[in-house]
Every structure is written in C-alpha cells, then in structure tokens.
Design an enzyme around this catalytic site. Structure first.
Site, PDB file in Angstrom:
ATOM      1  N   HIS A 140       1.043  -1.004   0.203  1.00 43.50           N
ATOM      2  CA  HIS A 140      -0.018  -0.002   0.035  1.00 43.50           C
ATOM      3  C   HIS A 140       0.638   0.681   0.021  1.00 43.50           C
ATOM      4  O   HIS A 140       0.546   2.014  -0.771  1.00 43.50           O
ATOM      5  CB  HIS A 140      -0.965   0.211   1.386  1.00 43.50           C
ATOM      6  N   GLU A 141       2.171   1.293   0.782  1.00 45.24           N
ATOM      7  CA  GLU A 141       2.728   2.508   1.091  1.00 45.24           C
ATOM      8  C   GLU A 141       3.224   2.732  -0.332  1.00 45.24           C
ATOM      9  O   GLU A 141       3.725   3.713  -1.031  1.00 45.24           O
ATOM     10  CB  GLU A 141       3.211   2.370   2.354  1.00 45.24           C
ATOM     11  N   HIS A 144       1.651   4.451  -2.564  1.00 44.07           N
ATOM     12  CA  HIS A 144       1.755   6.187  -2.702  1.00 44.07           C
ATOM     13  C   HIS A 144       3.062   6.335  -3.567  1.00 44.07           C
ATOM     14  O   HIS A 144       3.202   7.303  -4.363  1.00 44.07           O
ATOM     15  CB  HIS A 144       1.464   6.489  -1.475  1.00 44.07           C
ATOM     16  N   GLU A 216      -6.199   6.598  -0.924  1.00 42.72           N
ATOM     17  CA  GLU A 216      -6.069   6.088  -0.084  1.00 42.72           C
ATOM     18  C   GLU A 216      -6.696   4.480  -0.665  1.00 42.72           C
ATOM     19  O   GLU A 216      -6.394   3.329  -0.927  1.00 42.72           O
ATOM     20  CB  GLU A 216      -6.447   5.925   1.696  1.00 42.72           C
TER      21      GLU A 216
END
Length: 307
Positions: A140-141, A144, A216
């Site tokens: 997930h990070e 980004h 997100e």
C-alpha cells in the site's frame, strides 16, 4: 521505467485538478499578501523558500516528527526483505527504509519522487502484524510512491500551512500598525486578511481531504492486485484500526498532523465528527472494496483460467 503497480487514471486526473485549483488559490493568496506587506520581493522569497523546504526536506521533517530513523538491512532484515521483494515485483526503485519507535501501529511513505522515497513503519506495527499482513501494508505504501501522490500531497498541504501561519502572525504581530494606531481602515484590513487566510485554509483543507480519501482507496486497490492477497490487507486494516483506538489520546495527538500520510488515520476510539473531515475513507468503504477485489481474483483463479 514504468512500475507494475496498476495505474489509476482517475487518481491522476484528481491530482491534476487539485494542483490546478490550489495553484490558482496560491496565486490569489500571494497577491493578497503582497498588498498587505507592500513588498512583493519579501513575499515571493519567503513563499518560495518555504515551499522548497517542504518539497526537498519533507521526508526528514516527517521522520523527525515521528521519531523515526533510517535502519540498515542488518538491523531489520525481515523488513528489508519484504520491501525488496515487493519492489522487484513492482519493478520500482527500492526506497530508504526507516523505523519509528512508537507503539502506535502505522506506516507512511514520503519523499519527492520514487528515487528519493522513504517508507517508515512503527515498531507497534511490526509487533502486531503477521508477515502477509505486513506485506499488504508495505505494498500500500509503495503504491503511493509509484503513483507519485505522496509528492502531490506534500506540495498541496503547503498552502494550508502558509495560510495558518499568516493567521497566527496577524494575531501576534505589530504588522497592522500597533495598538495605538488601529483606526477603522486598519481594522478593516486586518479583518480582510484574516478572512482571506481563513478561506484559503478552508478551501485547501477540503481539496486535500477529497484527494487524500481517493488516493487511499487507489493504494488499497493497487496493493491488493500486486500481492494477490486482498484478504491479508483487509485483515491488517481491521487489526490496525482497532488497535489505534486503544492508543492513549496524548500519543495520537502527536501523530495527527501527519494523518494524510498514514496507512490509517490516528483517530481515537470515538472520532465523532472528525470522521467527516478525515484524510481517509471509512474502514467499511476500504473493506468493501477489498472484498470486491477478492471476489474478482477468485473468479480469475477458477479452474481452466490463469491470474
């Protein structure tokens, strides 16, 4: 080299629109400050210096504020191994790895581009998550970073910071001529500057929240598709959100300034009205999306078909 993280055209469009609107707002705000201070040189130099500092040093500022430090492979070999594997899968540069010695379970990514990125996790997160759950959070990070929305959020938040500083400065300075010289014109100017600054802060606040909530969801999507295990990410979300609700309020307040960068926001057990202004979508929204992705991947993995 293009990352293998699933691209998101809607995220790209939203980032472009947000930066365009904030750019217009920034020009109007700088013009108002020039009228106030009667010196365009001072305003431009100060604004450019602050924007440059936030853009170039955002990673160091975030790490310092969250008590994080860069860790070598020998210190956290398992953490480095997961990030190396995910970066190889995504075909992207390996970021700097950092650890924050906080019990609050969370993670964040920062940096101006994929070649100068930092991924930081807290010791509270490392202690609580299973390996598959940690992989989902880190994916997930990293998404980004690959989508470059970390840099956009960093730049976008600059205007709100400046507007807030102007409001504070106006309250406590002698810029409006001192106590003895505050005639009606000066008070009217004071009210106008306060009003403009408050409006700029409010508009930038809303624009950033709208973009942040969508990014997100985009990161959850990209991470689930890269790892092929949306259920592990859903499990991590549920576990981290529940545990954050039990963290003492004073510890959460320290972290809330960086909510836009976190995996999950640092909100208490009963966030109340704060949930409507949150930088993140609700847990229910995120789990619902991951459930749909899980069903789609299950269909793709049916007999006779390949993922």
């Amino acid at each position: 080299m293009r990352s293998r993280f699933r691209s998101d055209r809607r995220l790209t469009v939203r980032m472009g629109i947000t930066l365009f609107l904030l750019g217009l707002l920034y020009v109007a705000f700088v013009a108002a400050l020039i009228v106030l201070l009667k010196s365009w040189v001072l305003v431009v130099v100060v604004a450019a210096a602050l924007l440059g500092a936030q853009y170039w040093f955002s990673d160091r500022i975030a790490l310092f504020a969250m008590h994080g430090r860069v860790v070598e492979r020998e210190e956290f070999p398992a953490l480095h191994a997961v990030i190396d594997r995910l970066c190889a899968m995504a075909d992207m540069p390996v970021p700097v790895v950092a650890v924050s010695y906080m019990d609050m379970p969370n993670a964040f990514a920062t940096g101006r581009n994929p070649d100068n990125a930092v991924v930081c996790v807290t010791t509270g997160l490392l202690r609580r998550l299973a390996p598959a759950e940690l992989e989902g959070v880190l994916a997930h990070e990293l998404s980004h970073v690959a989508h470059k929305d970390v840099a956009v959020i960093t730049v976008a938040s600059f205007l709100g910071v400046i507007a807030g500083l102007v409001v504070r400065f106006a309250f406590y300075s002698e810029i409006f001529g001192g106590r003895g010289r505050k005639d009606q014109n000066t008070l009217a100017l004071f009210a106008m500057v306060m009003g403009v600054s408050a409006a700029v802060y409010a508009i930038s606040f809303l624009l950033i929240r709208a973009l942040s909530r969508y990014r997100e969801l985009a990161a959850d999507r990209a991470a689930a598709l890269l790892t092929g295990r949306p259920s592990a990410l859903a499990s991590a979300l549920t576990k981290v959100t529940g545990d954050i609700g039990r963290i003492p309020s004073e510890d959460l307040r320290t972290a809330q300034a960086f909510n836009a960068f976190y995996f999950t926001p640092a909100l208490g057990a009963e966030p109340g009205i704060a949930r409507f202004f949150s930088t993140h979508p609700s847990l229910e929204q995120r789990l619902e999306q991951l459930g749909r992705i899980s069903a789609e991947l299950g269909e793709a993995a049916a007999p006779g078909r390949t993922v």
